[in-house]
Design an enzyme around this catalytic site. Structure first.
Site, PDB file in Angstrom:
ATOM      1  N   GLN A 282       0.828  -1.207   0.000  1.00 18.18           N
ATOM      2  CA  GLN A 282       0.000   0.000   0.000  1.00 18.18           C
ATOM      3  C   GLN A 282       0.866   1.262   0.000  1.00 18.18           C
ATOM      4  O   GLN A 282       1.969   1.280   0.559  1.00 18.18           O
ATOM      5  CB  GLN A 282      -0.958   0.000   1.194  1.00 18.18           C
ATOM      6  CG  GLN A 282      -0.287   0.030   2.549  1.00 18.18           C
ATOM      7  CD  GLN A 282      -1.279  -0.096   3.706  1.00 18.18           C
ATOM      8  OE1 GLN A 282      -2.450  -0.407   3.522  1.00 18.18           O
ATOM      9  NE2 GLN A 282      -0.798   0.143   4.911  1.00 18.18           N
TER      10      GLN A 282
ATOM     11  N   LYS B 249      -5.319 -13.983  10.671  1.00 21.63           N
ATOM     12  CA  LYS B 249      -6.335 -14.089   9.627  1.00 21.63           C
ATOM     13  C   LYS B 249      -5.807 -14.806   8.384  1.00 21.63           C
ATOM     14  O   LYS B 249      -6.474 -15.673   7.819  1.00 21.63           O
ATOM     15  CB  LYS B 249      -6.857 -12.703   9.237  1.00 21.63           C
ATOM     16  CG  LYS B 249      -7.945 -12.780   8.146  1.00 21.63           C
ATOM     17  CD  LYS B 249      -8.552 -11.418   7.829  1.00 21.63           C
ATOM     18  CE  LYS B 249      -9.640 -11.553   6.754  1.00 21.63           C
ATOM     19  NZ  LYS B 249     -10.258 -10.242   6.432  1.00 21.63           N
ATOM     20  N   HIS B 250      -4.606 -14.441   7.943  1.00 24.71           N
ATOM     21  CA  HIS B 250      -4.084 -14.943   6.673  1.00 24.71           C
ATOM     22  C   HIS B 250      -2.943 -15.958   6.845  1.00 24.71           C
ATOM     23  O   HIS B 250      -2.931 -17.000   6.190  1.00 24.71           O
ATOM     24  CB  HIS B 250      -3.603 -13.783   5.810  1.00 24.71           C
ATOM     25  CG  HIS B 250      -4.657 -12.771   5.500  1.00 24.71           C
ATOM     26  ND1 HIS B 250      -5.689 -13.013   4.604  1.00 24.71           N
ATOM     27  CD2 HIS B 250      -4.854 -11.511   5.970  1.00 24.71           C
ATOM     28  CE1 HIS B 250      -6.463 -11.941   4.533  1.00 24.71           C
ATOM     29  NE2 HIS B 250      -5.986 -11.016   5.349  1.00 24.71           N
TER      30      HIS B 250
ATOM     31  N   HIS C  63       1.119  -4.653   3.108  1.00 20.29           N
ATOM     32  CA  HIS C  63      -0.156  -4.842   3.795  1.00 20.29           C
ATOM     33  C   HIS C  63      -0.271  -6.299   4.227  1.00 20.29           C
ATOM     34  O   HIS C  63      -0.573  -6.585   5.374  1.00 20.29           O
ATOM     35  CB  HIS C  63      -1.329  -4.440   2.905  1.00 20.29           C
ATOM     36  CG  HIS C  63      -2.651  -4.504   3.612  1.00 20.29           C
ATOM     37  ND1 HIS C  63      -3.814  -3.970   3.106  1.00 20.29           N
ATOM     38  CD2 HIS C  63      -3.014  -5.068   4.807  1.00 20.29           C
ATOM     39  CE1 HIS C  63      -4.820  -4.187   3.964  1.00 20.29           C
ATOM     40  NE2 HIS C  63      -4.353  -4.867   4.986  1.00 20.29           N
TER      41      HIS C  63
ATOM     42  N   PHE D 176      -1.286  -4.910  14.066  1.00 20.80           N
ATOM     43  CA  PHE D 176      -1.394  -5.085  12.619  1.00 20.80           C
ATOM     44  C   PHE D 176      -0.818  -6.445  12.213  1.00 20.80           C
ATOM     45  O   PHE D 176      -1.451  -7.232  11.502  1.00 20.80           O
ATOM     46  CB  PHE D 176      -0.630  -3.945  11.940  1.00 20.80           C
ATOM     47  CG  PHE D 176      -0.708  -3.909  10.437  1.00 20.80           C
ATOM     48  CD1 PHE D 176      -1.740  -4.508   9.729  1.00 20.80           C
ATOM     49  CD2 PHE D 176       0.272  -3.231   9.714  1.00 20.80           C
ATOM     50  CE1 PHE D 176      -1.798  -4.447   8.340  1.00 20.80           C
ATOM     51  CE2 PHE D 176       0.224  -3.157   8.326  1.00 20.80           C
ATOM     52  CZ  PHE D 176      -0.814  -3.781   7.643  1.00 20.80           C
TER      53      PHE D 176
ATOM     54  N   HIS E   2      -2.949  -9.373  13.390  1.00 20.37           N
ATOM     55  CA  HIS E   2      -4.121  -9.566  12.524  1.00 20.37           C
ATOM     56  C   HIS E   2      -3.738 -10.291  11.243  1.00 20.37           C
ATOM     57  O   HIS E   2      -4.425 -11.237  10.818  1.00 20.37           O
ATOM     58  CB  HIS E   2      -4.745  -8.213  12.192  1.00 20.37           C
ATOM     59  CG  HIS E   2      -5.806  -8.282  11.133  1.00 20.37           C
ATOM     60  ND1 HIS E   2      -7.101  -8.683  11.390  1.00 20.37           N
ATOM     61  CD2 HIS E   2      -5.747  -8.021   9.792  1.00 20.37           C
ATOM     62  CE1 HIS E   2      -7.797  -8.669  10.267  1.00 20.37           C
ATOM     63  NE2 HIS E   2      -7.003  -8.265   9.283  1.00 20.37           N
ATOM     64  N   GLU E   3      -2.649  -9.860  10.613  1.00 18.24           N
ATOM     65  CA  GLU E   3      -2.237 -10.468   9.339  1.00 18.24           C
ATOM     66  C   GLU E   3      -1.870 -11.940   9.521  1.00 18.24           C
ATOM     67  O   GLU E   3      -2.223 -12.783   8.694  1.00 18.24           O
ATOM     68  CB  GLU E   3      -1.069  -9.688   8.726  1.00 18.24           C
ATOM     69  CG  GLU E   3      -1.450  -8.305   8.230  1.00 18.24           C
ATOM     70  CD  GLU E   3      -2.573  -8.333   7.205  1.00 18.24           C
ATOM     71  OE1 GLU E   3      -2.494  -9.119   6.242  1.00 18.24           O
ATOM     72  OE2 GLU E   3      -3.554  -7.578   7.375  1.00 18.24           O
TER      73      GLU E   3
END
Length: 228
Positions: free
Chosen positions: A36, A120-121, A63, A113, A116-117
């Site tokens: 990003q 989730k991923h 990102h 951050f 979360h990454e």
């Protein structure tokens, strides 16, 4: 005796199904590697907050690295038992602070951050990448794909001017060798601007590939490239 065998068979089937679900959650076709532009993240009505380490460099930041399926869907939150653990990536922290900063408010150390990454991923890629491997792979891909250099070499600069979407895509493909997908957002005045650039990576995380499918959504034919 029959009922005992039936119960045993049912239990075995349930166990097999649960294992199948786990294996399917690890099964994906490719990654989106998403970077990003901080100027576009910040130049919105929502604005942004710099991380505790200060204003990031005027460069594309990571990102995420997102497992995806060829039909456009994606797995998420695949392993609740494998939480983010900062101790596993201590050697990467300074590199991540530079290349993977959070611009969300309030200001932070970016740990939320990254958590979360990963959760989730990243947990959906743990069949091929450990937690350390996940973040290290993303950092390595960032090093291989100098998007800002690709654009500025083609005369596309973060100066607030508008540029052709076709020229932006061609500049990146010309420098990197693969077709990008461009995501736009809007500035505080509602103008479309260059926000995120998606590239695709094989399901081992090793090599860039042509994207099997692009996300939905589109930009205008001319988009702003704001300064940062």
């Amino acid at each position: 005796m029959e009922s005992k065998y039936s119960i045993l068979l049912s239990l075995l089937m349930l166990q097999c199904l649960s294992l199948l679900c786990v294996s399917q959650s690890q099964d994906f076709d490719f990654f989106y590697f998403v970077q990003q532009w901080p100027g576009s993240y910040c130049d919105t009505k929502q604005s942004c907050c710099y991380p505790n380490t200060g204003k990031p460099t005027a460069d594309f930041g990571i990102h995420g690295l997102w497992p995806n399926y060829k039909d456009g869907s994606y797995p998420s939150n695949c392993d609740p038992n494998n939480s983010f653990n900062q101790a596993k990536i201590l050697d990467l922290i300074s590199n991540m602070q530079k290349n993977w900063p959070s611009l969300a408010c309030p200001s932070s150390n970016s740990i939320q951050f990254w958590t979360h990454e990963w959760e989730k991923h990243g947990t959906c890629s743990e069949s091929v990448l450990s937690q350390h491997g996940y973040f290290d792979t993303a950092l390595s891909l960032k090093g291989k794909t100098n998007l800002l250099e690709a654009l500025t070499s083609a005369g596309i600069n973060p100066d607030g001017n508008s540029y052709s979407l076709v020229n932006i895509k061609n500049a990146i493909k010309g420098a990197i060798g693969y077709t990008p997908w461009i995501e736009c957002n809007v500035d505080a005045s509602g103008n479309s601007q260059l926000y995120q650039i998606y590239l695709c990576v094989d399901n081992s995380g090793s090599d860039l590939i042509e994207c099997p499918v692009f996300p939905k959504g589109k930009c205008g034919s001319e988009i702003e490239f704001p300064s940062f």
